[in-house]
Design an enzyme around this catalytic site. Sequence first.
Site, mmCIF file in Angstrom:
data_model
loop_
_atom_site.group_PDB
_atom_site.id
_atom_site.type_symbol
_atom_site.label_atom_id
_atom_site.label_comp_id
_atom_site.label_asym_id
_atom_site.label_seq_id
_atom_site.Cartn_x
_atom_site.Cartn_y
_atom_site.Cartn_z
ATOM 1 N N HIS A 58 0.823 -1.210 0.000
ATOM 2 C CA HIS A 58 0.000 0.000 0.000
ATOM 3 C C HIS A 58 0.857 1.260 0.000
ATOM 4 O O HIS A 58 0.365 2.344 0.332
ATOM 5 C CB HIS A 58 -0.914 0.013 1.225
ATOM 6 C CG HIS A 58 -1.804 -1.170 1.336
ATOM 7 N ND1 HIS A 58 -2.633 -1.574 0.311
ATOM 8 C CD2 HIS A 58 -1.981 -2.071 2.341
ATOM 9 C CE1 HIS A 58 -3.298 -2.659 0.692
ATOM 10 N NE2 HIS A 58 -2.905 -2.983 1.908
ATOM 11 N N LYS A 106 -6.388 0.709 10.868
ATOM 12 C CA LYS A 106 -7.402 0.459 9.844
ATOM 13 C C LYS A 106 -8.220 -0.768 10.254
ATOM 14 O O LYS A 106 -7.696 -1.707 10.871
ATOM 15 C CB LYS A 106 -6.749 0.228 8.479
ATOM 16 C CG LYS A 106 -5.905 1.407 8.022
ATOM 17 C CD LYS A 106 -5.370 1.228 6.616
ATOM 18 C CE LYS A 106 -4.520 -0.019 6.443
ATOM 19 N NZ LYS A 106 -3.343 -0.030 7.347
ATOM 20 N N ASP A 111 -5.001 -6.467 11.784
ATOM 21 C CA ASP A 111 -4.455 -5.217 12.318
ATOM 22 C C ASP A 111 -5.014 -4.935 13.711
ATOM 23 O O ASP A 111 -4.264 -4.581 14.637
ATOM 24 C CB ASP A 111 -4.796 -4.052 11.396
ATOM 25 C CG ASP A 111 -4.006 -4.073 10.096
ATOM 26 O OD1 ASP A 111 -3.206 -5.007 9.898
ATOM 27 O OD2 ASP A 111 -4.203 -3.160 9.275
ATOM 28 N N HIS A 218 -7.107 -4.855 -1.026
ATOM 29 C CA HIS A 218 -6.366 -6.112 -1.130
ATOM 30 C C HIS A 218 -6.955 -6.983 -2.238
ATOM 31 O O HIS A 218 -6.593 -8.151 -2.365
ATOM 32 C CB HIS A 218 -6.417 -6.887 0.187
ATOM 33 C CG HIS A 218 -5.960 -6.095 1.377
ATOM 34 N ND1 HIS A 218 -6.848 -5.467 2.222
ATOM 35 C CD2 HIS A 218 -4.724 -5.822 1.837
ATOM 36 C CE1 HIS A 218 -6.161 -4.845 3.169
ATOM 37 N NE2 HIS A 218 -4.873 -5.033 2.954
#
Length: 379
Positions: A58, A106, A111, A218
Amino acid sequence: MARSFLTDGVSPSLHALDGIVLASGRSVGTNASPAYVWALRPAPGRQVALVSGGGAGHEPMHAGFVGAGGLDAAVPGEVFTSPHNRQVYAASARVARPGGIIHVVKNYTGDRINFAIAAERLRAEGHRVAEVLVDDDLGSEGHEVGRRGTGATVVVEKVLGGAADTGASFDDLVDLGRRVAERSRTIAVAHGAQTSPETGEPAFDVAAGRLEYGVGIHGEAAAESIDRPDLDALVDRMVDDILDALPDPDDGVLVLVNGLGGTGNLELAHAATEAVRAIEAAGHRVRSVVIGTYVSALDMRGFSLTLTAAEEAWLEHWWAPHDTVALPTPRALEESATPTAGTQSDAAGSDATEGADATADAAQPSAWLAGLAETVEAR
């Protein structure tokens, strides 16, 4: 990754950090194990540390956002993979400040889990830690785990970075970050998939003439596949969908047109132009426009549109200077009408005769351009 320009035999994530360090003029430091980067020259008045991270692929998010006016540290996972909680803990401990630590996270399961584990370790050592969750992606509205975190991360981290440099308190920064996140929404579209790191082939198929509307960064399944419309019609729909999901933007709208890795700047500029047209047609003021690739999806052929309902109280932090490799440097968009071609005000008309000769001279092509034209005509 046979189709990618990546060095063989090294970690794509870690090797990229070395490039960020070089681009920063070595104002960013890097730690190899566990992997993270941190700001070597943060603003001296900062009382609270800002830490974020996520999978590689990213770029320039998040490592490119480290420095004064941005993050204190960033933690990369491997491609499309969450960073490990050991990385998050080590990076946070490295940059911890007396006022506390804020994790900008995020909304992805990996995460959230890894940042939460690290936060518990840090709290056990006496640090004050809070999470600012970014969940702006309308393409995943209604999913069991909620909306994904995408382009609004740029806005949140830029605003928080500017505010943190003023010495803002922990509680004020947490409230600010959450407000900005709540007032931001994003839609991403693509007509071509990213190249799969495993196979070197497109990660998913998009039929000719079709468009993935609401695709994930993704390659997550889009909200729907649609016939590809003209750009103006596409952006009209994107703007309408986002504005419907935002609170009333009484203080105007911030616009972020973000490339997903395989879309040229010319295309992004066209999308931004259409977005501003659509927003103004809906009766809203545009305060700032940012165009570029900030949250990529490897080399996906598409773009995302993020709109944030601005608040006058924190716009100064959006426009504040920074010393990072890749955060945007937004400019305030002044309210001024574009003159209509072929018209002049009375005042301008009174000077028209005096300036006619100068205008005619200025209109003449340069010697270089005239020579080039002659060469082309001779062919």
